[in-house]
Design an enzyme around this catalytic site. Structure first.
Site, PDB file in Angstrom:
ATOM      1  N   ASP A 116      66.583 -21.928  13.657  1.00 38.28           N
ATOM      2  CA  ASP A 116      66.736 -22.573  14.972  1.00 38.28           C
ATOM      3  C   ASP A 116      67.623 -21.802  15.932  1.00 38.28           C
ATOM      4  OD1 ASP A 116      65.299 -24.864  14.151  1.00 38.28           O
ATOM      5  OD2 ASP A 116      67.097 -25.714  13.247  1.00 38.28           O
ATOM      6  N   GLU A 140      63.250 -23.548   8.141  1.00 36.43           N
ATOM      7  CA  GLU A 140      63.361 -23.523   9.603  1.00 36.43           C
ATOM      8  C   GLU A 140      64.487 -22.592  10.024  1.00 36.43           C
ATOM      9  OE1 GLU A 140      62.551 -27.251  11.560  1.00 36.43           O
ATOM     10  OE2 GLU A 140      64.295 -26.974  12.872  1.00 36.43           O
ATOM     11  N   GLU A 199      68.883 -23.504  19.441  1.00 37.95           N
ATOM     12  CA  GLU A 199      68.802 -24.700  20.276  1.00 37.95           C
ATOM     13  C   GLU A 199      69.901 -24.647  21.328  1.00 37.95           C
ATOM     14  OE1 GLU A 199      67.338 -28.185  17.280  1.00 37.95           O
ATOM     15  OE2 GLU A 199      69.316 -27.320  16.870  1.00 37.95           O
TER      16      GLU A 199
END
Length: 288
Positions: free
Chosen positions: A110, A108, A112
């Site tokens: 990210d 993953e 955010e």
């Protein structure tokens, strides 16, 4: 006669306007490449760009994810975050191989955005997971109000490094080392979500969502993916002549902006969190 001429003029203008808007709208319909969950409002702005707005209320969050999976590429989107008191909300733009659950081996990447009480800086959390190995966060205070207008966020992912950019300013690079985990084998889909992160997002969960201000809305537009599309059989299909990102590493300008972001915006670095790593920092920390 004058009325007929006016009608003809208005008809001609309508055709001209449609001829301008329709191609732009058709070219901008990037949301067709995604599946959606929760309340997602789709529209076009005045420039013909498709806007996807995610809505969060007490009943549910929202999101969309790409139907394609990719193995390396450059992914960008313009976002306008939740205005006012967004404490407890989490808005995201990320890639994941989709294997979720505790103890899994998913990959993953990210970006955010952690909500804040009115007037507080917005925190951008960047993170990388490789074969279930995460905890590699760098968190930055954004140097502008991300709810006042659209800003561009970019992830560049190749077999050498992962580069995070804000408005074409590089703020972080996560380098690959041959002896350490790195996301280089599992195809990943693109995701965007808006959800309730009250337990974590704002001041470590001390300020939860104020539901009296719901619904919360965040908007995305201008999405692009210049990337290698994964195949179930054989090699990924890569865009001919548009793969300059495949060899992209930090240049001198990038190194200057990364240093600037570290000095002025970085508010959390996992490589400085000794409490979190009592047995020693991850291997890459001593090589940055």
């Amino acid at each position: 006669m004058a009325r007929r001429s006016l009608v003809l003029l208005l008809s001609s203008l309508a055709v001209a306007v449609l001829s301008i808007l329709q191609p732009a709208s058709a070219q901008s319909a990037w949301l067709d490449e995604f599946t959606t969950d929760g309340e997602v409002r789709a529209d076009f702005d005045a420039t013909g760009k498709q806007v996807a707005s995610l809505v969060l209320d007490r009943s549910s969050g929202a999101g969309f994810n790409s139907t394609q999976k990719y193995l390396f590429g450059e992914f960008s989107v313009e976002m306008k975050l939740v205005p006012g008191n967004s404490a407890g909300t989490v808005t995201s733009f990320y890639l994941t191989s989709g294997e979720t659950g505790k103890g899994d081996d998913h990959d993953e990447i990210d970006m955010e955005f952690m909500g804040n009480s009115s007037g507080a800086p917005t925190v951008l959390n960047t993170n990388v997971w490789a074969s279930g190995d995460g905890k590699k966060e760098h968190q930055f205070y954004l140097w502008f109000d991300p709810a006042a207008d659209y800003h561009k966020y970019t992830i560049i992912w190749n077999d050498k490094n992962i580069i995070f950019r804000v408005d074409d300013v590089t703020v972080r690079a996560f380098r690959r080392y041959a002896d350490l985990p790195y996301p280089d084998a599992k195809p990943m889909a693109v995701h965007a979500t808006l959800w309730d992160g009250s337990y974590w997002a704002t001041e470590k969960g001390n300020i939860p969502i104020d539901w009296s201000a719901a619904p919360f809305v965040v908007s995305y537009r201008g999405y692009t993916a210049n990337a290698c599309v994964a195949s179930e059989h054989g090699k990924p299909s890569c865009p001919a002549g548009r793969n300059e990102w495949m060899d992209r590493e930090l240049d001198d300008t990038d190194r200057l902006t990364v240093a600037w972001a570290r000095r002025n915006c970085l508010q959390y670095n996992y490589c400085e969190d000794g409490w979190r790593f009592p047995e020693g920092f991850p291997g890459e920390c001593s090589r940055e």
